[in-house]
Motif scaffolding. Sequence first.
Motif, PDB file in Angstrom:
ATOM      1  N   VAL A 151       0.853  -1.201   0.000  1.00 17.06           N
ATOM      2  CA  VAL A 151       0.000   0.000   0.000  1.00 17.06           C
ATOM      3  C   VAL A 151       0.886   1.247   0.000  1.00 17.06           C
ATOM      4  CG1 VAL A 151      -1.652   1.362   1.338  1.00 17.06           C
ATOM      5  CG2 VAL A 151      -1.967  -1.107   1.111  1.00 17.06           C
ATOM      6  N   CYS A 152       1.904   1.240   0.869  1.00 16.62           N
ATOM      7  CA  CYS A 152       2.836   2.360   0.912  1.00 16.62           C
ATOM      8  C   CYS A 152       3.612   2.477  -0.398  1.00 16.62           C
ATOM      9  CB  CYS A 152       3.812   2.194   2.078  1.00 16.62           C
ATOM     10  SG  CYS A 152       3.052   2.258   3.712  1.00 16.62           S
ATOM     11  N   GLY A 153       3.930   1.316  -1.012  1.00 25.19           N
ATOM     12  CA  GLY A 153       4.657   1.325  -2.277  1.00 25.19           C
ATOM     13  C   GLY A 153       3.860   1.966  -3.394  1.00 25.19           C
ATOM     14  N   ALA A 154       2.550   1.684  -3.431  1.00 24.76           N
ATOM     15  CA  ALA A 154       1.685   2.302  -4.446  1.00 24.76           C
ATOM     16  C   ALA A 154       1.615   3.812  -4.237  1.00 24.76           C
ATOM     17  CB  ALA A 154       0.293   1.677  -4.379  1.00 24.76           C
ATOM     18  N   LEU A 155       1.488   4.221  -2.977  1.00 22.48           N
ATOM     19  CA  LEU A 155       1.450   5.659  -2.676  1.00 22.48           C
ATOM     20  C   LEU A 155       2.793   6.311  -2.977  1.00 22.48           C
ATOM     21  CD1 LEU A 155      -0.474   5.579   0.736  1.00 22.48           C
ATOM     22  CD2 LEU A 155      -1.389   6.198  -1.510  1.00 22.48           C
ATOM     23  N   ALA A 231      -5.012  -6.420   5.212  1.00 26.72           N
ATOM     24  CA  ALA A 231      -3.850  -5.748   4.622  1.00 26.72           C
ATOM     25  C   ALA A 231      -3.568  -6.270   3.216  1.00 26.72           C
ATOM     26  CB  ALA A 231      -2.622  -5.942   5.519  1.00 26.72           C
ATOM     27  N   VAL A 232      -3.644  -7.584   3.043  1.00 22.93           N
ATOM     28  CA  VAL A 232      -3.374  -8.189   1.734  1.00 22.93           C
ATOM     29  C   VAL A 232      -4.459  -7.815   0.725  1.00 22.93           C
ATOM     30  CG1 VAL A 232      -3.216 -10.380   0.489  1.00 22.93           C
ATOM     31  CG2 VAL A 232      -2.021 -10.101   2.668  1.00 22.93           C
ATOM     32  N   LEU A 233      -5.736  -7.848   1.155  1.00 20.87           N
ATOM     33  CA  LEU A 233      -6.834  -7.518   0.240  1.00 20.87           C
ATOM     34  C   LEU A 233      -6.785  -6.051  -0.181  1.00 20.87           C
ATOM     35  CD1 LEU A 233      -9.838  -9.487   1.816  1.00 20.87           C
ATOM     36  CD2 LEU A 233      -8.542 -10.032  -0.254  1.00 20.87           C
ATOM     37  N   VAL A 234      -6.516  -5.161   0.754  1.00 22.46           N
ATOM     38  CA  VAL A 234      -6.421  -3.733   0.422  1.00 22.46           C
ATOM     39  C   VAL A 234      -5.256  -3.499  -0.535  1.00 22.46           C
ATOM     40  CG1 VAL A 234      -5.919  -1.436   1.352  1.00 22.46           C
ATOM     41  CG2 VAL A 234      -7.523  -2.935   2.542  1.00 22.46           C
ATOM     42  N   ALA A 235      -4.121  -4.140  -0.248  1.00 23.62           N
ATOM     43  CA  ALA A 235      -2.959  -3.990  -1.131  1.00 23.62           C
ATOM     44  C   ALA A 235      -3.262  -4.516  -2.530  1.00 23.62           C
ATOM     45  CB  ALA A 235      -1.756  -4.726  -0.537  1.00 23.62           C
ATOM     46  N   GLY A 236      -3.926  -5.679  -2.599  1.00 24.87           N
ATOM     47  CA  GLY A 236      -4.268  -6.257  -3.893  1.00 24.87           C
ATOM     48  C   GLY A 236      -5.231  -5.388  -4.678  1.00 24.87           C
ATOM     49  N   PHE A 237      -6.233  -4.851  -3.984  1.00 25.88           N
ATOM     50  CA  PHE A 237      -7.220  -3.975  -4.636  1.00 25.88           C
ATOM     51  C   PHE A 237      -6.554  -2.714  -5.163  1.00 25.88           C
ATOM     52  CE2 PHE A 237     -10.097  -0.331  -4.236  1.00 25.88           C
ATOM     53  CZ  PHE A 237     -11.114  -0.706  -5.111  1.00 25.88           C
ATOM     54  N   LEU A 238      -5.717  -2.087  -4.318  1.00 30.31           N
ATOM     55  CA  LEU A 238      -5.052  -0.847  -4.718  1.00 30.31           C
ATOM     56  C   LEU A 238      -4.089  -1.093  -5.870  1.00 30.31           C
ATOM     57  CD1 LEU A 238      -4.828   2.148  -3.980  1.00 30.31           C
ATOM     58  CD2 LEU A 238      -2.979   1.551  -2.414  1.00 30.31           C
ATOM     59  N   PHE A 239      -3.369  -2.223  -5.802  1.00 32.23           N
ATOM     60  CA  PHE A 239      -2.418  -2.544  -6.863  1.00 32.23           C
ATOM     61  C   PHE A 239      -3.133  -2.749  -8.197  1.00 32.23           C
ATOM     62  CE2 PHE A 239      -0.070  -5.951  -9.163  1.00 32.23           C
ATOM     63  CZ  PHE A 239       1.058  -5.219  -9.485  1.00 32.23           C
ATOM     64  N   ARG A 240      -4.246  -3.449  -8.138  1.00 31.72           N
ATOM     65  CA  ARG A 240      -4.987  -3.732  -9.364  1.00 31.72           C
ATOM     66  C   ARG A 240      -5.583  -2.455  -9.970  1.00 31.72           C
ATOM     67  NH1 ARG A 240      -9.786  -8.295  -9.968  1.00 31.72           N
ATOM     68  NH2 ARG A 240     -10.134  -8.015 -12.223  1.00 31.72           N
ATOM     69  N   PRO A 244      -2.133   0.714 -13.815  1.00 32.01           N
ATOM     70  CA  PRO A 244      -1.892   1.466 -15.061  1.00 32.01           C
ATOM     71  C   PRO A 244      -1.348   2.861 -14.800  1.00 32.01           C
ATOM     72  CG  PRO A 244      -4.017   0.363 -15.126  1.00 32.01           C
ATOM     73  CD  PRO A 244      -3.541   0.254 -13.720  1.00 32.01           C
ATOM     74  N   GLU A 245      -1.910   3.571 -13.804  1.00 30.52           N
ATOM     75  CA  GLU A 245      -1.432   4.905 -13.470  1.00 30.52           C
ATOM     76  C   GLU A 245      -0.006   4.869 -12.927  1.00 30.52           C
ATOM     77  OE1 GLU A 245      -4.315   3.683 -12.595  1.00 30.52           O
ATOM     78  OE2 GLU A 245      -5.807   4.970 -13.583  1.00 30.52           O
ATOM     79  N   MET A 246       0.303   3.806 -12.172  1.00 26.94           N
ATOM     80  CA  MET A 246       1.638   3.663 -11.623  1.00 26.94           C
ATOM     81  C   MET A 246       2.661   3.530 -12.737  1.00 26.94           C
ATOM     82  SD  MET A 246       0.697   1.089  -8.485  1.00 26.94           S
ATOM     83  CE  MET A 246       2.360   0.490  -8.301  1.00 26.94           C
ATOM     84  N   VAL A 247       2.336   2.755 -13.758  1.00 24.56           N
ATOM     85  CA  VAL A 247       3.241   2.567 -14.896  1.00 24.56           C
ATOM     86  C   VAL A 247       3.510   3.908 -15.583  1.00 24.56           C
ATOM     87  CG1 VAL A 247       3.514   1.505 -17.162  1.00 24.56           C
ATOM     88  CG2 VAL A 247       2.582   0.173 -15.266  1.00 24.56           C
ATOM     89  N   ASP A 248       2.485   4.719 -15.722  1.00 23.37           N
ATOM     90  CA  ASP A 248       2.650   6.030 -16.349  1.00 23.37           C
ATOM     91  C   ASP A 248       3.580   6.930 -15.518  1.00 23.37           C
ATOM     92  OD1 ASP A 248       0.978   5.292 -18.405  1.00 23.37           O
ATOM     93  OD2 ASP A 248      -0.817   6.143 -17.474  1.00 23.37           O
ATOM     94  N   MET A 249       3.431   6.851 -14.178  1.00 25.14           N
ATOM     95  CA  MET A 249       4.240   7.696 -13.304  1.00 25.14           C
ATOM     96  C   MET A 249       5.695   7.225 -13.251  1.00 25.14           C
ATOM     97  SD  MET A 249       2.474  10.172 -12.074  1.00 25.14           S
ATOM     98  CE  MET A 249       3.546  10.679 -10.713  1.00 25.14           C
ATOM     99  N   LEU A 250       5.895   5.917 -13.427  1.00 26.96           N
ATOM    100  CA  LEU A 250       7.268   5.378 -13.385  1.00 26.96           C
ATOM    101  C   LEU A 250       8.032   5.699 -14.670  1.00 26.96           C
ATOM    102  CD1 LEU A 250       6.489   1.890 -11.800  1.00 26.96           C
ATOM    103  CD2 LEU A 250       7.696   3.782 -10.714  1.00 26.96           C
TER     104      LEU A 250
END
Length: 250
Positions: A151-155, A231-240, A244-250
């Motif tokens: 979750v922190c990694g996505a943020l 924690a795992v479900l929230v992380a999975g939901f946020l990651f999914r 796409p937006e994360m890829v654009d930002m990277l």
Amino acid sequence: MASSVRNELVSSLTRSRLGIFWLFAQPLSLVIIYTLILSNVLSAKLPGVEGQYAYAIYLTSGIFAWTLFSDGVSRGTALFIDSADLMKKLSFPRVALPAVMLGTMIVQNFLFLLVALGVFLLLGHSFSFAMLWVPVLMILFGGFGAGIGLVCGALNVFIRDVGQLIPILLQFAFWFTPIVYPIKIIPESYQGLYDLNIMYWFVSAYHDTIVYGRVPDVTHFLVMAVACLVAVLVAGFLFRRASPEMVDML
């Protein structure tokens, strides 16, 4: 995934002449230092537990638990930024990144456990069937830490300050969790506040099984299982959703 975890471990030892020895060296040195310094030099004792090395075993068990959690949070926070090239490959299954990360953490922590238990046996510490709960606790605490880390990694992809903040928060969390001190030294009027700290529940479960030979409390175990699942479900939901937006930002 097993081959990916193996490759991850092997790559960390690339060009190392002693190879797999280094996977055992750090936990072994940690246990030896605690044993020699705390038990022999400082003569530290653990209230309510007999034995010269009781406090060293208590401390090592807590560090063992905390290392798994903090490793998951730290790795998860940096995972997507460090794996930017893989994230951008359309043919690469992105879900493999957190899966390999968690698998590597569990394997390394299990090696830590083997080393620690070997030293504990040499010190004369006896174990009970309650120790069989430790692998289950490893999965739960590792999953909980990895979930928070992801979750922190996505943020962190969108707000890079998150990566700078996490180490500071981990330091505060470490000292607010009874790892280097037993809960009994805290004034009784404040001990109830520790129940609000879910990490205290996890670390206490490790202490119960390894140090005291007690099976984890059922209520606490269920809360830990739910915390890991959430924690795992929230992380999975946020990651999914944010991938796409994360890829654009990277």
